[in-house]
Design an enzyme around this catalytic site. Sequence first.
Site, PDB file in Angstrom:
ATOM      1  N   VAL A   1       0.286   9.402   1.842  1.00  0.00           N
ATOM      2  CA  VAL A   1      -1.062   9.366   2.427  1.00  0.00           C
ATOM      3  C   VAL A   1      -1.085   9.859   3.873  1.00  0.00           C
ATOM      4  O   VAL A   1      -2.149  10.186   4.407  1.00  0.00           O
ATOM      5  CB  VAL A   1      -1.703   7.961   2.335  1.00  0.00           C
ATOM      6  CG1 VAL A   1      -1.992   7.588   0.887  1.00  0.00           C
ATOM      7  CG2 VAL A   1      -0.851   6.908   3.022  1.00  0.00           C
TER       8      VAL A   1
ATOM      9  N   THR B   1       3.758 -10.351  -1.114  1.00  0.00           N
ATOM     10  CA  THR B   1       4.050  -8.958  -1.520  1.00  0.00           C
ATOM     11  C   THR B   1       5.365  -8.587  -0.852  1.00  0.00           C
ATOM     12  O   THR B   1       5.837  -9.307   0.047  1.00  0.00           O
ATOM     13  CB  THR B   1       2.954  -7.994  -1.022  1.00  0.00           C
ATOM     14  OG1 THR B   1       3.020  -7.948   0.410  1.00  0.00           O
ATOM     15  CG2 THR B   1       1.563  -8.396  -1.465  1.00  0.00           C
TER      16      THR B   1
ATOM     17  N   TYR C   1       0.502  -2.413  14.801  1.00  0.00           N
ATOM     18  CA  TYR C   1      -0.141  -2.851  13.554  1.00  0.00           C
ATOM     19  C   TYR C   1      -1.562  -3.330  13.848  1.00  0.00           C
ATOM     20  O   TYR C   1      -2.519  -2.973  13.155  1.00  0.00           O
ATOM     21  CB  TYR C   1       0.707  -3.960  12.929  1.00  0.00           C
ATOM     22  CG  TYR C   1       0.304  -4.359  11.532  1.00  0.00           C
ATOM     23  CD1 TYR C   1       0.598  -3.555  10.446  1.00  0.00           C
ATOM     24  CD2 TYR C   1      -0.364  -5.557  11.304  1.00  0.00           C
ATOM     25  CE1 TYR C   1       0.228  -3.933   9.162  1.00  0.00           C
ATOM     26  CE2 TYR C   1      -0.737  -5.933  10.030  1.00  0.00           C
ATOM     27  CZ  TYR C   1      -0.443  -5.120   8.955  1.00  0.00           C
ATOM     28  OH  TYR C   1      -0.817  -5.503   7.688  1.00  0.00           O
TER      29      TYR C   1
ATOM     30  N   CYS D   1      -4.921   1.204   0.352  1.00  0.00           N
ATOM     31  CA  CYS D   1      -4.109  -0.008   0.465  1.00  0.00           C
ATOM     32  C   CYS D   1      -2.729   0.251   1.056  1.00  0.00           C
ATOM     33  O   CYS D   1      -2.049  -0.677   1.479  1.00  0.00           O
ATOM     34  CB  CYS D   1      -3.979  -0.648  -0.913  1.00  0.00           C
ATOM     35  SG  CYS D   1      -3.591  -2.387  -0.854  1.00  0.00           S
TER      36      CYS D   1
HETATM   37  N1  LIG Z   1       1.097  -8.794   2.457  1.00  0.00           N
HETATM   38  C1  LIG Z   1       0.368  -9.290   3.442  1.00  0.00           C
HETATM   39  O1  LIG Z   1       0.531 -10.463   3.836  1.00  0.00           O
HETATM   40  C2  LIG Z   1      -0.684  -8.433   4.134  1.00  0.00           C
HETATM   41  C3  LIG Z   1      -1.478  -9.036   5.118  1.00  0.00           C
HETATM   42  C4  LIG Z   1      -2.459  -8.286   5.749  1.00  0.00           C
HETATM   43  C5  LIG Z   1      -2.642  -6.954   5.386  1.00  0.00           C
HETATM   44  N2  LIG Z   1      -1.847  -6.390   4.441  1.00  0.00           N
HETATM   45  C6  LIG Z   1      -2.098  -4.993   4.114  1.00  0.00           C
HETATM   46  O2  LIG Z   1      -2.232  -4.862   2.706  1.00  0.00           O
HETATM   47  C7  LIG Z   1      -1.849  -3.551   2.311  1.00  0.00           C
HETATM   48  C8  LIG Z   1      -0.888  -3.650   1.169  1.00  0.00           C
HETATM   49  O3  LIG Z   1       0.319  -4.199   1.685  1.00  0.00           O
HETATM   50  P1  LIG Z   1       1.345  -5.016   0.802  1.00  0.00           P
HETATM   51  O4  LIG Z   1       1.397  -6.382   1.343  1.00  0.00           O
HETATM   52  O5  LIG Z   1       1.057  -4.821  -0.639  1.00  0.00           O
HETATM   53  O6  LIG Z   1       2.672  -4.314   1.271  1.00  0.00           O
HETATM   54  P2  LIG Z   1       3.744  -3.517   0.433  1.00  0.00           P
HETATM   55  O7  LIG Z   1       4.777  -3.077   1.411  1.00  0.00           O
HETATM   56  O8  LIG Z   1       4.148  -4.312  -0.720  1.00  0.00           O
HETATM   57  O9  LIG Z   1       2.904  -2.284  -0.069  1.00  0.00           O
HETATM   58  C9  LIG Z   1       2.556  -1.227   0.778  1.00  0.00           C
HETATM   59  C10 LIG Z   1       2.598   0.025  -0.054  1.00  0.00           C
HETATM   60  O10 LIG Z   1       2.239   1.124   0.782  1.00  0.00           O
HETATM   61  C11 LIG Z   1       3.026   2.210   0.365  1.00  0.00           C
HETATM   62  N3  LIG Z   1       3.116   3.203   1.421  1.00  0.00           N
HETATM   63  C12 LIG Z   1       3.646   3.065   2.671  1.00  0.00           C
HETATM   64  N4  LIG Z   1       3.585   4.243   3.337  1.00  0.00           N
HETATM   65  C13 LIG Z   1       3.010   5.133   2.481  1.00  0.00           C
HETATM   66  C14 LIG Z   1       2.673   6.511   2.570  1.00  0.00           C
HETATM   67  N5  LIG Z   1       2.911   7.215   3.687  1.00  0.00           N
HETATM   68  N6  LIG Z   1       2.080   7.101   1.509  1.00  0.00           N
HETATM   69  C15 LIG Z   1       1.847   6.402   0.376  1.00  0.00           C
HETATM   70  N7  LIG Z   1       2.138   5.108   0.211  1.00  0.00           N
HETATM   71  C16 LIG Z   1       2.710   4.478   1.261  1.00  0.00           C
HETATM   72  C17 LIG Z   1       4.388   1.605   0.049  1.00  0.00           C
HETATM   73  O11 LIG Z   1       5.133   2.467  -0.777  1.00  0.00           O
HETATM   74  C18 LIG Z   1       3.980   0.312  -0.636  1.00  0.00           C
HETATM   75  O12 LIG Z   1       3.850   0.518  -2.020  1.00  0.00           O
HETATM   76  C19 LIG Z   1      -1.273  -2.875   3.567  1.00  0.00           C
HETATM   77  O13 LIG Z   1      -2.260  -2.053   4.137  1.00  0.00           O
HETATM   78  C20 LIG Z   1      -0.968  -4.051   4.475  1.00  0.00           C
HETATM   79  O14 LIG Z   1      -0.980  -3.682   5.849  1.00  0.00           O
HETATM   80  C21 LIG Z   1      -0.869  -7.093   3.798  1.00  0.00           C
END
Ligand SMILES: NC(=O)c1ccc[n+]([C@@H]2O[C@H](COP(=O)([O-])OP(=O)(O)OC[C@H]3O[C@@H](n4cnc5c(N)ncnc54)[C@H](O)[C@@H]3O)[C@@H](O)[C@H]2O)c1
Length: 203
Positions: A7, A144, A109, A33
């Site tokens: 992305v 996650t 972040y 996401c």
């Molecule tokens: N898990 C939490 O507690 C939490 C809290 C707040 C926000 N978030 C947000 O939720 C979203 C999902 O996160 P998650 O917890 O599932 O984390 P995760 O690390 O499990 O998933 C993130 C995904 O993004 C993909 N990714 C990273 N860089 C990429 C790129 N350049 N192109 C394509 N894909 C890419 C990774 O391969 C991974 O599959 C993120 O935006 C994260 O910042 C998560």
Amino acid sequence: MPVACNVADDSSVIAALDAAEAADGVARIVVNCAGIPGSMRLVGREGPVDMARFSQVIGVNLLATVSMMTKAAARMMTLDPLDPDGERGVIVNTSSITAFEGQIGQGAYVASKGAIAAMTIQVAREFAANGVQVLAIAPGLFHTPMAADVPPEVDGAITSDAIFLRCFGEPEDFADLRLSMIQNPMLNGEVIRLDAGVRLRAR
Ligand SMILES: NC(=O)c1ccc[n+]([C@@H]2O[C@H](COP(=O)([O-])OP(=O)(O)OC[C@H]3O[C@@H](n4cnc5c(N)ncnc54)[C@H](O)[C@@H]3O)[C@@H](O)[C@H]2O)c1
């Protein structure tokens, strides 16, 4: 149909949208996401923050969201409306509660997620004339892979501040909210916290 996409690379985003469109027509629903964490103090023991590391987090979390959102919306805007109200589609981005209670060491972040939250109403206003709605979820802590490195003592400290439930959320809870946001035509320009009422401490 899974399509591999970096992305943070514009040509990869266009290729992925092309592939999805060829298989199933222009998408009316886009969920942004992808994201990466990025712990770094703005001024640490080694001096000011490394701007390349800071930029990498902004690049994946913020700029890639803008890239996918705008490229997908431009395609949606070419579609016929779904109904007399003129609805063409919906985009749901992913912010974080750190956008509102930024913790020490999370500057890059927080900047990326804060910008996504701030842009939600702005972009919704900009796309409104073309029937594209824009929303965001600001999650608390979810089970996650991204949260797998959170040490148990930090986990406990964060969740003990939640109102109820005092635990990490599950990905299914997050998916449920996405779906109901997409299904509700009255939601637009809104960032919804999904965090069991937790308010993050400074660290
Ligand atoms: N898990 C939490 O507690 C939490 C809290 C707040 C926000 N978030 C947000 O939720 C979203 C999902 O996160 P998650 O917890 O599932 O984390 P995760 O690390 O499990 O998933 C993130 C995904 O993004 C993909 N990714 C990273 N860089 C990429 C790129 N350049 N192109 C394509 N894909 C890419 C990774 O391969 C991974 O599959 C993120 O935006 C994260 O910042 C998560």
